[in-house]
Design an enzyme around this catalytic site. Sequence first.
Site, PDB file in Angstrom:
ATOM      1  N   GLU A  91       2.670  -5.043  10.753  1.00 49.18           N
ATOM      2  CA  GLU A  91       2.126  -3.691  10.613  1.00 49.18           C
ATOM      3  C   GLU A  91       2.683  -2.774  11.695  1.00 49.18           C
ATOM      4  OE1 GLU A  91      -1.138  -2.585   8.974  1.00 49.18           O
ATOM      5  OE2 GLU A  91      -1.642  -4.427   7.907  1.00 49.18           O
ATOM      6  N   GLU A 133       1.898   3.715   3.105  1.00 45.58           N
ATOM      7  CA  GLU A 133       2.383   3.083   4.334  1.00 45.58           C
ATOM      8  C   GLU A 133       3.914   3.016   4.269  1.00 45.58           C
ATOM      9  OE1 GLU A 133       0.246  -0.617   4.736  1.00 45.58           O
ATOM     10  OE2 GLU A 133      -1.689   0.346   4.361  1.00 45.58           O
ATOM     11  N   HIS A 156       0.855  -1.183   0.000  1.00 43.58           N
ATOM     12  CA  HIS A 156       0.000   0.000   0.000  1.00 43.58           C
ATOM     13  C   HIS A 156       0.894   1.237   0.000  1.00 43.58           C
ATOM     14  CE1 HIS A 156      -3.246  -2.708   1.911  1.00 43.58           C
ATOM     15  NE2 HIS A 156      -3.491  -2.553   0.614  1.00 43.58           N
ATOM     16  N   HIS A 201       3.534  -3.618   6.399  1.00 41.74           N
ATOM     17  CA  HIS A 201       2.480  -2.618   6.222  1.00 41.74           C
ATOM     18  C   HIS A 201       2.506  -1.620   7.379  1.00 41.74           C
ATOM     19  CE1 HIS A 201      -0.119  -4.478   2.970  1.00 41.74           C
ATOM     20  NE2 HIS A 201       0.666  -5.500   3.285  1.00 41.74           N
TER      21      HIS A 201
END
Length: 526
Positions: free
Chosen positions: A322, A139, A136, A224
């Site tokens: 993440e 990010e 993404h 992420h």
Amino acid sequence: MVAYRLLALISLGLGSHCASALQYGYNQLSTHKDSAVVAGAFPAINGTHLQSPAFTSPGTVPRGFSDGTSGPTRDETMEGFMRRLARSNSWMAYHEADFKSEEGRKFPYMYLSASNSSVENPSSHKLRVWLQGGVHGNEPAGDQSMLALLGDLAANQKWAAKLLEKMDILVLPRYNPDGVFYFQRYLATNFDPNRDHVKLARQQTRDIKELFTRFSPHIATDMHEFTAGRTFGPKKDIIYAADALFSAAKNLNIDEGIRQLSEKLFAKRMGKDIEAAGLRWDPYITQGESSSSKLLLLEAGTDAKIGRNAMGLSQCVVFLCETRGIGIADQHFERRTLSGLVMAKSILQTAVDNFDEVYNTIERGIRRFTNSRNDIVLTDKSPIMERTFGMLNITDASLFDYPIDFATTTPAEAVLTRSRPRAYLIPPSWPDIVKRLEVFGVKADKLPYSYVGPVEALNVTSVTFDKEYYEGVVTTTVQTKLVERNIRLPAGSYLVKTNQKNAALAFVALEVRTKDLLPVLIMDVY
């Protein structure tokens, strides 16, 4: 029990992708940086020295990074950094993929090996590790942590040599260069790259998937960031306290031994390593809808269209990693990048420290899955349990454990299962299905003769359409009835045997009751 299944499909002509409130390019989120009170709970970590461009060459960071309209590292800066590392280290090889992004951007990656191996010819009896970031585009700690890892390896030659005694590593730092350019989540075409792992709607997804399949890793990570400022509670005054959220692949068609290795060895070690670095963590979650006043958080799910599970269905250990970063621009970027780096290093070090257990468990799991006659899992559910989750009060930055309902997938519980077929039969009129399977690394044999004989098929008894487009299709919920019948298929039909390593990807792509599937109509026989 009849062991073949017929796939005879009717296209619904669902049209092209439709995404509301999106334009072409620059689909950027608003920036809401932490208040001074909240920021005090995320201080810089003493002794941090990150070896990536945003920190070693701060003059290359675009001005837009400070207000959330740009990432910190342009393509040319990243490529130059990677090339310099490769020139200085014989065990680092710089490559550019033989495909481009939707807007024609390059995909540089690094191949790290102590031998003369390559993606197509990896070292024998070594672990193969795939590390990716930047799926993404908004990010940035995802790809920056991958660059920091490369820099850390170059700066710590003894550690790098120790790793490469046991593994070959492929690092693809920027999966979505168009998204990074526009500082948006999506591909240039506004498809979500992390929701395209079964449909394979975009050529870019297929190209990267083929590279992944050729490498055939034992271990993979996907880096992420998550939204920093999402508030919860009756007063909307609490936020996640974690620096890092992580999850292993959860799909129940992944060999159980591989899933347990992920949870009992890698996940436990990762939590300890994050804490040792002075950081906070929790399992990866999303918010669920609940009829009670209690907050419901959903642990990372089993859906195969998500990259974490799609990679895991090739029978490997996979982690989604993440860090806390969406929506706060450049705030706490060193701490965010460090969080990603700690998780990536933990996975590598755990694999090396436990090489025999890791290598043998994964290889046994591949053989066990390939030869299995166990039922396959089509749908599952997440049992709900009570637990606490680390939260931070935004008024005074106090940290506390907040009671929640937690829908767990460690493990999920199977709901609908089906006997594992020996093979699938696909008529010659559907070569695009076969091409999709080949991207997954699933072999399909073209029959030189016509097939006449019994099959097990599914009669579609009901189809309920969703009310809107999702990633270019209208999703449906179907009900089926199992039938046995004799069929005749012409020469040139395809036989997809299920005694192969990546067969679980065929299960999720071809079984009509799984998610994110092929189009069917009521009364179809499938």
